[in-house]
Design an enzyme around this catalytic site. Sequence first.
Site, PDB file in Angstrom:
ATOM      1  NE  ARG A  16      30.803  38.916  31.336  1.00 42.38           N
ATOM      2  CZ  ARG A  16      31.122  39.743  32.304  1.00 42.38           C
ATOM      3  NH1 ARG A  16      31.080  39.349  33.543  1.00 42.38           N
ATOM      4  NH2 ARG A  16      31.471  40.974  32.016  1.00 42.38           N
TER       5      ARG A  16
ATOM      6  NE  ARG B 257      27.194  41.948  31.398  1.00 42.12           N
ATOM      7  CZ  ARG B 257      28.236  42.452  32.061  1.00 42.12           C
ATOM      8  NH1 ARG B 257      28.496  42.077  33.274  1.00 42.12           N
ATOM      9  NH2 ARG B 257      28.982  43.378  31.511  1.00 42.12           N
TER      10      ARG B 257
ATOM     11  CG  ASP C 265      29.974  41.877  39.529  1.00 43.03           C
ATOM     12  OD1 ASP C 265      30.911  41.453  38.828  1.00 43.03           O
ATOM     13  OD2 ASP C 265      29.177  42.751  39.148  1.00 43.03           O
TER      14      ASP C 265
ATOM     15  CG  ASP D 155      28.412  40.561  36.029  1.00 47.82           C
ATOM     16  OD1 ASP D 155      29.608  40.245  35.896  1.00 47.82           O
ATOM     17  OD2 ASP D 155      28.039  41.642  36.520  1.00 47.82           O
TER      18      ASP D 155
HETATM   19  N1  LIG Z   1      34.395  43.098  43.444  1.00 51.73           N
HETATM   20  C1  LIG Z   1      34.628  42.641  42.203  1.00 51.73           C
HETATM   21  N2  LIG Z   1      33.914  41.607  41.697  1.00 51.73           N
HETATM   22  C2  LIG Z   1      34.141  41.139  40.453  1.00 51.73           C
HETATM   23  N3  LIG Z   1      35.094  41.637  39.615  1.00 51.73           N
HETATM   24  C3  LIG Z   1      35.840  42.662  40.079  1.00 51.73           C
HETATM   25  C4  LIG Z   1      35.641  43.209  41.380  1.00 51.73           C
HETATM   26  N4  LIG Z   1      36.537  44.224  41.561  1.00 51.73           N
HETATM   27  C5  LIG Z   1      37.246  44.305  40.447  1.00 51.73           C
HETATM   28  N5  LIG Z   1      36.850  43.378  39.544  1.00 51.73           N
HETATM   29  C6  LIG Z   1      37.466  43.238  38.228  1.00 51.73           C
HETATM   30  O1  LIG Z   1      36.619  43.786  37.253  1.00 51.73           O
HETATM   31  C7  LIG Z   1      36.891  43.134  36.038  1.00 51.73           C
HETATM   32  C8  LIG Z   1      35.734  43.331  35.064  1.00 51.73           C
HETATM   33  O2  LIG Z   1      34.613  42.651  35.594  1.00 51.73           O
HETATM   34  P1  LIG Z   1      33.290  42.524  34.761  1.00 51.73           P
HETATM   35  O3  LIG Z   1      33.612  42.249  33.335  1.00 51.73           O
HETATM   36  O4  LIG Z   1      32.422  41.536  35.492  1.00 51.73           O
HETATM   37  O5  LIG Z   1      32.712  43.995  34.867  1.00 51.73           O
HETATM   38  P2  LIG Z   1      31.253  44.368  34.571  1.00 51.73           P
HETATM   39  O6  LIG Z   1      30.383  43.358  35.256  1.00 51.73           O
HETATM   40  O7  LIG Z   1      31.033  44.549  33.094  1.00 51.73           O
HETATM   41  O8  LIG Z   1      31.065  45.774  35.248  1.00 51.73           O
HETATM   42  P3  LIG Z   1      30.949  46.109  36.799  1.00 51.73           P
HETATM   43  O9  LIG Z   1      32.334  45.910  37.371  1.00 51.73           O
HETATM   44  O10 LIG Z   1      30.514  47.529  36.795  1.00 51.73           O
HETATM   45  O11 LIG Z   1      29.932  45.184  37.411  1.00 51.73           O
HETATM   46  C9  LIG Z   1      37.133  41.690  36.423  1.00 51.73           C
HETATM   47  O12 LIG Z   1      37.981  41.016  35.529  1.00 51.73           O
HETATM   48  C10 LIG Z   1      37.734  41.796  37.815  1.00 51.73           C
HETATM   49  O13 LIG Z   1      39.131  41.585  37.821  1.00 51.73           O
HETATM   50  N1  LIG Z   2      20.031  45.762  35.783  1.00 50.79           N
HETATM   51  C1  LIG Z   2      21.312  45.437  35.689  1.00 50.79           C
HETATM   52  N2  LIG Z   2      22.147  46.262  35.037  1.00 50.79           N
HETATM   53  C2  LIG Z   2      23.468  45.943  34.959  1.00 50.79           C
HETATM   54  C3  LIG Z   2      23.952  44.762  35.531  1.00 50.79           C
HETATM   55  C4  LIG Z   2      23.033  43.906  36.199  1.00 50.79           C
HETATM   56  O1  LIG Z   2      23.401  42.827  36.719  1.00 50.79           O
HETATM   57  N3  LIG Z   2      21.731  44.286  36.261  1.00 50.79           N
HETATM   58  N4  LIG Z   2      25.264  44.473  35.465  1.00 50.79           N
HETATM   59  C5  LIG Z   2      26.104  45.300  34.891  1.00 50.79           C
HETATM   60  C6  LIG Z   2      27.546  45.010  34.917  1.00 50.79           C
HETATM   61  O2  LIG Z   2      27.890  44.287  36.006  1.00 50.79           O
HETATM   62  C7  LIG Z   2      25.707  46.544  34.219  1.00 50.79           C
HETATM   63  N5  LIG Z   2      24.302  46.790  34.326  1.00 50.79           N
END
Ligand SMILES: Nc1ncnc2c1ncn2[C@@H]1O[C@H](COP(=O)(O)OP(=O)(O)OP(=O)(O)O)[C@@H](O)[C@H]1O
Ligand SMILES: Nc1nc2c(c(=O)[nH]1)N=C(CO)CN2
Length: 198
Positions: free
Chosen positions: A114, A123, A128, A126
């Site tokens: 990634r 990406r 989360d 991801d």
């Molecule tokens: N619940 C969580 N799960 C994963 N990452 C988290 C969470 N809360 C905060 N973070 C932080 O967010 C930072 C950015 O994560 P990431 O790059 O996956 O964001 P994103 O997927 O682009 O956007 P989003 O956070 O909206 O899904 C990570 O480095 C992490 O420290």
């Molecule tokens: N449909 C979809 N959209 C996104 C997604 C994802 O997993 N699915 N993840 C994101 C950042 O975490 C931003 N936007």
Amino acid sequence: MNTSSDPTVQPVPASVVEQVDAADVTLSNPKRAVISLGSNLGNRLETLQGAVDALEDTPGLRVKAVSPVYETEPWGVEPGSQPSYFNAVVLIKTTLPPDSLLERGHAIEEAFLRVRDERWGPRTIDVDIVAYQGIVSDDPRLTLPHPRAHERAFVLAPWYDIEPEAEVPGRGAVAELLSAVGRTGVLPRADLELRLPE
Ligand SMILES: Nc1ncnc2c1ncn2[C@@H]1O[C@H](COP(=O)(O)OP(=O)(O)OP(=O)(O)O)[C@@H](O)[C@H]1O
Ligand SMILES: Nc1nc2c(c(=O)[nH]1)N=C(CO)CN2
């Protein structure tokens, strides 16, 4: 044999006992967590399966349920600016504390190459943490539950499928949150399936 009087048997240091316990979720009080997986680059299904398998291969973590696969419109970006995502949700039990689980998620993202450049950019994968037990925390490094999970149908729909009674801690029932956001742009791919590791 009384090992305490046998000079060849060394007592096990407490730190090692803790490591052994952490390595096997059956040994100590595992916690429940919900993980969201998303991919919109490369072989999306293979990558999601790879991430599920990598989670299962983690010491102190067991995958308990894997949702159906959804094909979803990219959320939060200009329509048509990115390929569609495949999304799924995984329920786990783990003895890893939340920060170690986050680290493991980052390691899995790195293993699938990634690249982090733009916010919400495309990406390969991801990972989360949607929720960890009932914990609520606004720490920006790890916000729990995930600060946007309650407004994302691509998280709520697959989560609802495998846990219809679930709640997003502090936000309400997944079923109600999903009704509120709707299912537009979130299509079940009944022709695809992720395997639950054995
Ligand atoms: N619940 C969580 N799960 C994963 N990452 C988290 C969470 N809360 C905060 N973070 C932080 O967010 C930072 C950015 O994560 P990431 O790059 O996956 O964001 P994103 O997927 O682009 O956007 P989003 O956070 O909206 O899904 C990570 O480095 C992490 O420290
Ligand atoms: N449909 C979809 N959209 C996104 C997604 C994802 O997993 N699915 N993840 C994101 C950042 O975490 C931003 N936007």
